[in-house]
Design an enzyme around this catalytic site. Structure first.
Site, PDB file in Angstrom:
ATOM      1  CG  HIS A 153     -11.833  20.126   5.655  1.00 24.64           C
ATOM      2  ND1 HIS A 153     -10.448  20.162   5.667  1.00 24.64           N
ATOM      3  CD2 HIS A 153     -12.192  19.344   6.714  1.00 24.64           C
ATOM      4  CE1 HIS A 153     -10.009  19.425   6.681  1.00 24.64           C
ATOM      5  NE2 HIS A 153     -11.043  18.933   7.340  1.00 24.64           N
ATOM      6  CD  GLU A 154     -15.944  19.175   8.525  1.00 26.34           C
ATOM      7  OE1 GLU A 154     -16.322  18.006   8.696  1.00 26.34           O
ATOM      8  OE2 GLU A 154     -14.984  19.666   9.138  1.00 26.34           O
ATOM      9  CG  HIS A 189     -13.549  14.781   6.626  1.00 30.79           C
ATOM     10  ND1 HIS A 189     -12.308  14.211   6.484  1.00 30.79           N
ATOM     11  CD2 HIS A 189     -13.365  15.950   7.300  1.00 30.79           C
ATOM     12  CE1 HIS A 189     -11.403  15.000   7.033  1.00 30.79           C
ATOM     13  NE2 HIS A 189     -12.011  16.067   7.538  1.00 30.79           N
TER      14      HIS A 189
END
Length: 227
Positions: free
Chosen positions: A22-23, A26
C-alpha cells in the site's frame, strides 16, 4: 495459546504485505507523477523495516486480534510533496488512490490463488479444517479489502480525503481542509470504540456493508477459479 499463536502467524505476514505494498504504491505513483521524494528517502523498498510503525503495524493489530475485534493497522506514511507533482490537485488524487487500488489488486490475486488452492483440495479432507494455506489466503483477501475500503473513508488524513479534495470545487477545499486537525482524533475514537466497545459494532455498521459486498465479489472469483 497455540490457536492464538497460529492465528498471529497467519495474520501478521498478511498485514505486513498489505501495508507495505500500500505504502510503496503511493511512492511509485508519486514518482511517476513527478515527485521523487519517496525514492530519495529510500521508501520505494519492499523491505518491511523501512515502513513498519511499531504501534500501527504490530501493537494495534495484534491487540485487536487478541480481543477478537476487526484487525487493521498502518505504517509510516510514505512522504509525498504535492508541490513537486506535475499537477498537484489531480496528482494527489492519483497518489491517494494508488494505495487502496493496490490492496484491491492484491485481494484479486489472493482470490485467484484461493480458487486454485480450493480446487486442488482432497475431496475426502475435512471441510471444517480447510488447512493453513486456504485459511491464510482468506485472511489475506479480507485484510486487503478492509484496508482498501477503510482508507477510502473521506476522513483526513486517509486516502479518501485526498480524493475528495481533488473532486471538490476549489472554493470548498479550504473549508474541507479545516477538518484535518480533527481527522486523527476521529480515527483514534474509532479505534477506541472498536477496542473497548466491540458490542457496538462501530466498524461493522459503517464500512462493514461495503467490505461485505467487496468480499462477495472476490469469493465469486475464487469459486469460479475453483470450478
Amino acid at each position: 495459546m497455540s490457536e492464538t499463536l497460529s492465528l498471529a502467524l497467519i495474520l501478521i505476514p498478511c498485514l505486513i504485505v498489505a501495508i507495505v505494498f500500500h505504502e510503496v504504491a503511493h511512492g511509485y505513483a508519486a514518482k511517476l507523477l513527478g515527485d521523487p521524494t519517496a525514492q530519495e528517502q529510500k521508501r520505494l523498498s519492499l523491505n518491511p523495516i523501512r515502513h513498519v510503525d511499531p504501534v500501527g503495524t504490530l501493537l494495534v493489530p495484534g491487540a485487536l486480534a487478541l480481543a477478537g475485534a476487526p484487525v487493521f493497522g498502518w505504517a509510516k506514511p510514505v512522504p509525498v510533496q504535492p508541490w513537486r507533482l506535475n499537477n498537484p490537485r489531480y496528482g494527489m488524487m492519483a497518489v491517494a488512490a494508488a494505495g487502496p487500488g493496490t490492496n484491491f489488486v492484491l485481494a484479486l490475486l489472493g482470490a485467484i490463488a484461493l480458487g486454485i488452492a480450493a480446487g486442488n483440495m482432497d475431496p475426502s479432507s475435512n471441510p471444517d479444517d480447510p488447512g493453513m494455506l486456504v485459511q491464510g489466503l482468506g485472511y489475506f483477501i479480507l485484510i486487503n479489502v478492509f484496508l482498501g475500503v477503510f482508507n477510502l473513508l473521506p476522513i483526513p488524513p486517509f486516502d479518501g480525503s485526498h480524493i475528495v479534495e481533488g473532486l471538490l470545487p476549489r472554493k470548498l477545499v479550504k473549508y474541507y481542509a479545516k477538518l484535518r486537525p480533527f481527522g486523527m482524533l476521529l480515527f483514534f475514537g474509532l479505534v477506541a470504540l472498536t477496542w473497548f466497545a466491540p458490542q457496538w459494532g462501530v466498524l461493522e455498521n459503517t464500512i462493514g456493508p461495503a467490505v461485505g459486498w467487496v468480499m462477495d465479489q472476490y469469493r465469486s472469483i475464487a469459486v469460479a477459479v475453483a470450478g
